[in-house]
Design an enzyme around this catalytic site. Sequence first.
Site, PDB file in Angstrom:
ATOM      1  N   GLU A 102       0.886  -1.205   0.245  1.00  0.00           N
ATOM      2  CA  GLU A 102      -0.050   0.087   0.004  1.00  0.00           C
ATOM      3  C   GLU A 102       0.964   1.359  -0.057  1.00  0.00           C
ATOM      4  O   GLU A 102       2.040   1.299   0.532  1.00  0.00           O
ATOM      5  CB  GLU A 102      -0.893  -0.011   1.251  1.00  0.00           C
ATOM      6  N   ASP A 103       0.504   2.378  -0.677  1.00  0.00           N
ATOM      7  CA  ASP A 103       1.073   3.543  -0.582  1.00  0.00           C
ATOM      8  C   ASP A 103       1.191   4.230   1.029  1.00  0.00           C
ATOM      9  O   ASP A 103       2.140   4.754   1.254  1.00  0.00           O
ATOM     10  CB  ASP A 103       0.761   4.522  -1.666  1.00  0.00           C
ATOM     11  N   ASP A 106      -3.701   5.255   6.789  1.00  0.00           N
ATOM     12  CA  ASP A 106      -3.913   6.340   7.766  1.00  0.00           C
ATOM     13  C   ASP A 106      -4.796   5.655   8.858  1.00  0.00           C
ATOM     14  O   ASP A 106      -4.618   5.384   9.954  1.00  0.00           O
ATOM     15  CB  ASP A 106      -3.971   7.905   7.081  1.00  0.00           C
ATOM     16  N   PHE A 155      -1.532  16.144   4.779  1.00  0.00           N
ATOM     17  CA  PHE A 155      -1.773  15.703   3.083  1.00  0.00           C
ATOM     18  C   PHE A 155      -0.709  15.481   2.346  1.00  0.00           C
ATOM     19  O   PHE A 155       0.169  16.693   2.385  1.00  0.00           O
ATOM     20  CB  PHE A 155      -3.248  16.438   2.517  1.00  0.00           C
ATOM     21  N   ARG A 171       8.735  12.816  -8.413  1.00  0.00           N
ATOM     22  CA  ARG A 171       9.581  11.935  -7.836  1.00  0.00           C
ATOM     23  C   ARG A 171       9.930  11.904  -6.095  1.00  0.00           C
ATOM     24  O   ARG A 171      10.010  10.990  -5.433  1.00  0.00           O
ATOM     25  CB  ARG A 171      10.840  12.349  -8.462  1.00  0.00           C
TER      26      ARG A 171
END
Length: 184
Positions: A102-103, A106, A155, A171
């Site tokens: 997963e990125d 939260d 965020f 990047r």
Amino acid sequence: MDFVKIKDKTFKTFIPESEILQRVKVVAEKINKDMDGKNPLLLAVLNGSFIFAADLIRNINIPCEISFVKLASYQGTTSTGKIKEVIGLNEDLSGRTVIIVEDIVDTGFTMKSMIESLGTRNPEAIHICTLLFKPGKLQVPLDIKYAAMEIPNDFIVGYGLDYDQQGRQLRDIYTVCDEKETAK
């Protein structure tokens, strides 16, 4: 410090690519050690984890497989709390060791839902591997075995993470900033 403007928000560099790649390598080395002899299935959650998953698997040197599933739980900058499986999984998980890639984790609701869904397919084990973890937002108990970095509740965008589908190609990882910071 670099700034980028995406739609109505300005973001500043938070984690440079060089640090991200080093952290990804450390996680891959831990997976190599822990999963030696197991042939794990890496299950990457699209869209956000595609860059992390690519860099991660390039650093894994044990036999493994990769597949993808697409889930949606975000709208704009906040989680909707509702998980919708968009693209399902076709692999047989019976007796397999699965590593969810997963990125970001939260609230944990997406992971909890995914683990429950995958658990019905009789895997031997399910582990969580995330690029980013926000411990301050976690609302359900999760055992995150592989976390490249812990971050605050800001965020963020870049390195596969988006703001309304924009910014994934960046990047570095950027965090949203206020107008006072960009005026400096």
